[in-house]
Design a protein around this motif. Structure first.
Motif, PDB file in Angstrom:
ATOM      1  N   ALA A  40      -8.598   4.097   0.929  1.00  0.00           N
ATOM      2  CA  ALA A  40      -8.069   2.891   1.562  1.00  0.00           C
ATOM      3  C   ALA A  40      -8.511   2.800   3.016  1.00  0.00           C
ATOM      4  O   ALA A  40      -8.537   3.801   3.737  1.00  0.00           O
ATOM      5  N   CYS A  59      -7.287   1.073   6.335  1.00  0.00           N
ATOM      6  CA  CYS A  59      -6.125   0.420   6.942  1.00  0.00           C
ATOM      7  C   CYS A  59      -6.549  -0.245   8.253  1.00  0.00           C
ATOM      8  O   CYS A  59      -7.041   0.440   9.159  1.00  0.00           O
ATOM      9  N   ALA A  86       0.834  -1.210   0.000  1.00  0.00           N
ATOM     10  CA  ALA A  86       0.000   0.000   0.000  1.00  0.00           C
ATOM     11  C   ALA A  86       0.866   1.257   0.000  1.00  0.00           C
ATOM     12  O   ALA A  86       0.517   2.257  -0.642  1.00  0.00           O
ATOM     13  N   VAL A 119      -8.010  -1.310  -0.720  1.00  0.00           N
ATOM     14  CA  VAL A 119      -7.788  -0.130  -1.550  1.00  0.00           C
ATOM     15  C   VAL A 119      -8.788  -0.096  -2.700  1.00  0.00           C
ATOM     16  O   VAL A 119      -9.009  -1.102  -3.379  1.00  0.00           O
TER      17      VAL A 119
END
Length: 278
Positions: A247, A249, A194, A228
């Motif tokens: 995105a 996380c 990422a 993502v």
């Protein structure tokens, strides 16, 4: 129990004996021999710790960095949690950008209370009004006074609902992560992968705002899973290109879940040269 001296025999500990020996040889305490960095490094390896590693590592309240990941001038001693030793995770709220003429890169980072939305059984796109309405319904349903058959379980559920409400009561749909709505744009990657994706889209902003870029990098790198969504579009026959990354996380040991949005726009100037006829 304290040791007692036997008749004619004095009990002396090893450290006292060593001190006595040093005094007897020189009449004064002998200075400790100088230890070279190489010897310290070797001893650290024998102890199973890297050179310079502290027993009690320090955590920076701003970046979430610790001395285990690298030096941070804002790091403070790690404090003991007030909730029975449970580690407190870091929340980041960041907004930074880079601009040049009509080109720009904009990055935003927000905590994403994923579990709180799950407790309310609501999507993260829920409005403030919908959240408030659901809170009232859940509070009535799980109030201990209405669940006398199992007051302890009801009390736990009621507290869980109150805690979740505190996390999402001020949101109004801005934390929406349209994962299910965009299956063709989905990618699930590691934190390291990422970082590479974010670097291609948001490099200039992270370079201009170095410390915020460092915080973002640390957040993403420590995430075990990053979902993502990538969107690309063109305008004016390719003269304007837009790239968007959204995105989620998750799975970081240091940070709560976060929603990261990166928007890049480039304006391309095409030059046409006339070809002379021969």
């Amino acid at each position: 129990d304290d040791e007692e001296d036997l008749p004619g025999i004095s009990v002396q500990h090893a450290d006292e004996a060593e001190t006595s020996a040093l005094h007897s040889q020189s009449g004064k305490p002998e200075e400790a021999p100088e230890v070279t960095p190489e010897q310290t490094l070797e001893q650290g390896a024998l102890d199973g710790k890297p050179f310079g590693m502290e027993e009690e590592h320090r955590i920076c309240p701003i970046s979430g960095l610790s001395t285990l990941q690298g030096a941070c001038p804002f790091a403070k001693p790690k404090s003991k949690a007030k909730d029975g030793g449970k580690k407190q995770k870091v929340s980041l709220t960041l907004d930074f950008k880079w601009e040049q003429d009509d080109c720009f890169v904009r990055i935003s980072v927000r905590p994403h209370p994923t579990e709180a939305f799950e407790v309310f059984e609501l999507p993260d796109s829920a409005t403030k009004e919908a959240i408030k309405k659901k809170y009232k319904a859940l509070s009535l349903k799980h109030h201990p006074d209405k669940n006398q058959d199992d007051v302890e379980a009801a009390t736990d559920n009621f507290q869980r609902i109150k805690d979740a409400y505190q996390l999402i009561k001020d949101t109004d749909g801005e934390l929406a992560f349209p994962w299910e709505e965009n299956p063709e744009s989905q990618q699930i990657v590691s934190g390291d992968d990422a970082i590479s994706m974010f670097a291609k889209v948001g490099m200039e902003a992270c370079e201009e705002h170095h410390f915020k870029g460092l915080q973002l990098r640390h957040l993403v790198r420590t995430s075990s899973e990053v979902k993502v969504l990538k969107f690309d579009s063109e305008q004016e026959e390719g003269r304007i290109t837009d790239s968007r990354l959204e995105a989620l996380c998750t799975g970081s040991k240091n940070f709560v879940n976060h929603l990261v949005k990166v928007h890049r726009r480039d304006i391309w100037e095409f030059k046409y040269e006339e070809v002379e006829e021969q």
